[in-house]
Design an enzyme around this catalytic site. Structure first.
Site, mmCIF file in Angstrom:
data_model
loop_
_atom_site.group_PDB
_atom_site.id
_atom_site.type_symbol
_atom_site.label_atom_id
_atom_site.label_comp_id
_atom_site.label_asym_id
_atom_site.label_seq_id
_atom_site.Cartn_x
_atom_site.Cartn_y
_atom_site.Cartn_z
ATOM 1 N N TYR A 1 -0.621 29.371 -9.599
ATOM 2 C CA TYR A 1 -1.621 30.417 -9.887
ATOM 3 C C TYR A 1 -1.830 31.364 -8.715
ATOM 4 O O TYR A 1 -2.816 32.108 -8.716
ATOM 5 C CB TYR A 1 -2.985 29.773 -10.179
ATOM 6 C CG TYR A 1 -2.985 28.597 -11.121
ATOM 7 C CD1 TYR A 1 -2.655 28.759 -12.460
ATOM 8 C CD2 TYR A 1 -3.329 27.325 -10.670
ATOM 9 C CE1 TYR A 1 -2.676 27.671 -13.327
ATOM 10 C CE2 TYR A 1 -3.364 26.247 -11.531
ATOM 11 C CZ TYR A 1 -3.026 26.419 -12.854
ATOM 12 O OH TYR A 1 -3.049 25.353 -13.703
ATOM 13 N N GLU B 1 -18.974 20.530 -20.379
ATOM 14 C CA GLU B 1 -17.755 19.848 -19.921
ATOM 15 C C GLU B 1 -17.307 20.363 -18.558
ATOM 16 O O GLU B 1 -16.189 20.880 -18.414
ATOM 17 C CB GLU B 1 -16.623 20.073 -20.938
ATOM 18 C CG GLU B 1 -16.941 19.641 -22.351
ATOM 19 C CD GLU B 1 -15.865 20.070 -23.340
ATOM 20 O OE1 GLU B 1 -14.964 20.864 -22.974
ATOM 21 O OE2 GLU B 1 -15.937 19.631 -24.499
ATOM 22 N N PRO B 2 -18.130 20.254 -17.527
ATOM 23 C CA PRO B 2 -17.715 20.773 -16.221
ATOM 24 C C PRO B 2 -16.670 19.875 -15.564
ATOM 25 O O PRO B 2 -16.750 18.642 -15.660
ATOM 26 C CB PRO B 2 -19.021 20.737 -15.413
ATOM 27 C CG PRO B 2 -19.776 19.583 -15.995
ATOM 28 C CD PRO B 2 -19.442 19.560 -17.462
ATOM 29 N N GLY C 1 -15.709 25.372 -17.145
ATOM 30 C CA GLY C 1 -15.158 26.635 -16.691
ATOM 31 C C GLY C 1 -15.843 27.323 -15.539
ATOM 32 O O GLY C 1 -15.314 28.292 -14.988
ATOM 33 N N CYS D 1 12.502 22.817 -1.839
ATOM 34 C CA CYS D 1 13.474 23.911 -1.835
ATOM 35 C C CYS D 1 13.106 25.019 -2.808
ATOM 36 O O CYS D 1 13.839 25.289 -3.763
ATOM 37 C CB CYS D 1 14.853 23.350 -2.147
ATOM 38 S SG CYS D 1 15.211 21.945 -1.103
HETATM 39 N N1 LLP Z 1 -13.193 21.710 -21.316
HETATM 40 C C1 LLP Z 1 -11.997 22.098 -21.794
HETATM 41 C C2 LLP Z 1 -11.760 22.094 -23.236
HETATM 42 C C3 LLP Z 1 -10.992 22.505 -20.894
HETATM 43 O O1 LLP Z 1 -9.815 22.898 -21.367
HETATM 44 C C4 LLP Z 1 -11.251 22.493 -19.494
HETATM 45 C C5 LLP Z 1 -10.220 22.907 -18.537
HETATM 46 C C6 LLP Z 1 -12.517 22.063 -19.061
HETATM 47 C C7 LLP Z 1 -13.466 21.693 -19.998
HETATM 48 C C8 LLP Z 1 -12.886 22.002 -17.600
HETATM 49 O O2 LLP Z 1 -12.845 23.243 -17.004
HETATM 50 P P1 LLP Z 1 -13.389 23.434 -15.485
HETATM 51 O O3 LLP Z 1 -14.872 23.224 -15.535
HETATM 52 O O4 LLP Z 1 -12.699 22.443 -14.647
HETATM 53 O O5 LLP Z 1 -13.021 24.824 -15.157
HETATM 54 N N2 LLP Z 1 -5.161 23.649 -13.644
HETATM 55 C C9 LLP Z 1 -6.003 24.809 -13.615
HETATM 56 C C10 LLP Z 1 -7.246 24.642 -14.459
HETATM 57 C C11 LLP Z 1 -6.985 24.269 -15.905
HETATM 58 C C12 LLP Z 1 -8.227 24.059 -16.708
HETATM 59 C C13 LLP Z 1 -7.916 23.535 -18.050
HETATM 60 N N3 LLP Z 1 -9.047 23.274 -18.878
HETATM 61 C C14 LLP Z 1 -6.326 25.158 -12.160
HETATM 62 O O6 LLP Z 1 -5.875 24.447 -11.270
HETATM 63 O O7 LLP Z 1 -6.981 26.138 -11.896
#
Ligand code: LLP
Length: 431
Positions: A316, A273-274, A239, A344
């Site tokens: 978004y 979990e990055p 996140g 379109c």
């Molecule tokens: N762990 C879990 C359980 C998750 O659901 C996610 C992302 C991550 C790790 C990784 O998160 P990150 O570090 O990438 O922020 N499509 C959206 C983002 C959706 C994220 C979903 N879950 C966008 O383009 O902003």
């Protein structure tokens, strides 16, 4: 930090001019820089040195096997959310013992695939899911290593569509119910409780919600241990947000300090979990200008990439920097334009009011910070084939996913028996 810089006026990925790839591969295409992927992974891992966490790269951010493989060679594990992602992670060389299986709707088949592969742990998000996992593990004669994902009811202050840790969100088990669910899990024969998991959202640019959620998890772990559960692992999710423009976002070091202060002295193995922070700035989408159209009120630069290739701006309202692949000479007059795709829908807009040098058909633009949630979220809307992905390393590049063809798409389709197939010759002639 990224490796997309101008060299002699030409935008390069590491040492490869993007215009060269465009000539050879055609447009649009994604381009990833190995050096950036590796740099970001190392910075993230170094920030947590001392804590010795398992870093499970969130494959959903960019699931190309070449990208996962690049990270696997640096020691990354994987966080996967489907049998497909599990297969990709294994194909890319991630050891099963470094894979976490997350996700709110795992099917029994997916659970079986994860158990047979021997993943590190399965993050369970509800009691019904726990019941199914118990049955599946029992029928396979194995113990499922489980962490329950807790919904801490903390607002991550990010876009509502990527907020996951509030009680109205579908994710995880409400933190107030955690003790009850853990005692249920402990009583199930094929379930082995190993940890607690949390993930509050994505593109989180404020450390306070992380701190609130992690302190809540620390207290919960203490409570669960007092209840007699052997909580050995704490999965803190992903996140961490990144800059898409000039904004300042927390560094991995600052994030690590927040983690360390929240969970200090807990004596839990930490899993992280990055996704975005590792690959987001490691990719661009390169597109060619098709037309420049003077509208009644604005100038539209119409490019050959579209919302189906990169959905983030449409979904978004995300802002991605857009830069010319040929650097504008100093003093060049800039024009205010909207950069739009050919699909379109008015949502098919990559940027409004952007300042760019005068563009003409054939010119190339790069949409930056497209390494995360870019190619993975693409669709074939408007019968537009998925675009290629390329990976650069130093002065060389490789096509790591071929361009799909329209024939590939149509080949999966067929006429039902009640529709007479149009005459093949007429079809081939386009009739
Ligand atoms: N762990 C879990 C359980 C998750 O659901 C996610 C992302 C991550 C790790 C990784 O998160 P990150 O570090 O990438 O922020 N499509 C959206 C983002 C959706 C994220 C979903 N879950 C966008 O383009 O902003």
């Amino acid at each position: 930090m990224d490796h997309f810089q101008y060299r002699d006026g030409r935008l390069c990925a590491e040492a490869v001019p993007l215009a060269r790839i465009a000539e050879e591969v055609g447009t649009p295409f994604y381009c990833y820089a190995t050096a950036t992927i590796e740099h970001h992974y190392r910075v993230f891992a170094d920030a947590f040195a001392g804590l010795d966490p398992t870093i499970c790269y969130a494959v959903k951010a960019n699931s190309n096997i070449a990208v996962i493989g690049t990270l696997a060679r640096l020691g990354a594990g994987a966080d996967v959310v489907s049998a497909g992602e599990l297969k990709r992670a294994l194909a890319a060389g991630v050891a099963p013992g470094r894979i976490v299986f997350s996700g709110v709707g795992k099917t029994a088949d997916e659970m079986a695939a994860a158990l047979k592969a021997g993943v590190l742990q399965i993050n369970v998000e509800s009691e019904p899911e726990l019941d199914v996992l118990g049955q599946v593990a029992g029928s396979l004669g194995v113990d499922a290593p489980v962490a329950i994902r807790i919904n801490p009811d903390v607002d991550a202050n990010t876009h509502e569509k990527i907020t996951t840790g509030k009680s109205e969100n579908k994710f995880g088990v409400e933190w107030t119910r955690a003790r009850a669910v853990y005692s249920r899990a402990a009583a199930m024969p094929a379930i082995s409780v190993v940890g607690v998991a949390v993930h509050i959202g994505s593109q989180v640019t404020d450390l306070a919600p992380f701190r609130d959620a992690y302190v809540r998890m620390r207290d919960l772990v203490a409570m669960l241990r007092a209840d007699g559960h052997p909580i050995e692992r704490l999965d803190l999710g992903g996140g961490l947000g990144i800059p898409y423009g000039d904004e300042v976002t927390p560094t991995p070091e600052e994030y690590a300090a927040t983690v360390k202060s929240a969970i200090a002295d807990l004596d839990c193995h930490i899993i992280l979990e990055p996704g975005r922070v590792i690959v987001g700035n490691a990719g661009v989408l390169v597109t060619r200008v098709v037309h420049v159209k003077e509208g009644a009120m604005r100038t539209f630069v119409i490019v050959d990439a579209a919302m189906n290739d990169l959905l983030r701006p449409a979904l978004y309202n995300a802002t991605h920097a857009i830069v010319p692949v040929t650097e504008a000479a100093a003093g060049t007059e800039l024009m205010e334009v909207d950069v739009v795709g050919p699909v379109c829908e008015t949502a098919d807009t990559f940027g409004t009011g952007r300042l760019l040098p005068a563009m003409k058909p054939g010119d190339l633009l790069a949409v930056r910070t497209a390494g995360a949630y870019g190619a993975v979220m693409a669709s074939t809307y408007n019968a537009r084939p998925l675009v290629p992905e390329t990976l650069v390393r130093d002065a060389t590049y490789a096509v790591v996913r071929e361009r799909m063809s329209v024939d590939d798409m149509v080949a999966l389709e067929s006429f039902p028996p009640w529709l007479a197939a149009p005459d093949k010759a007429a079809r081939e002639a386009g009739g």
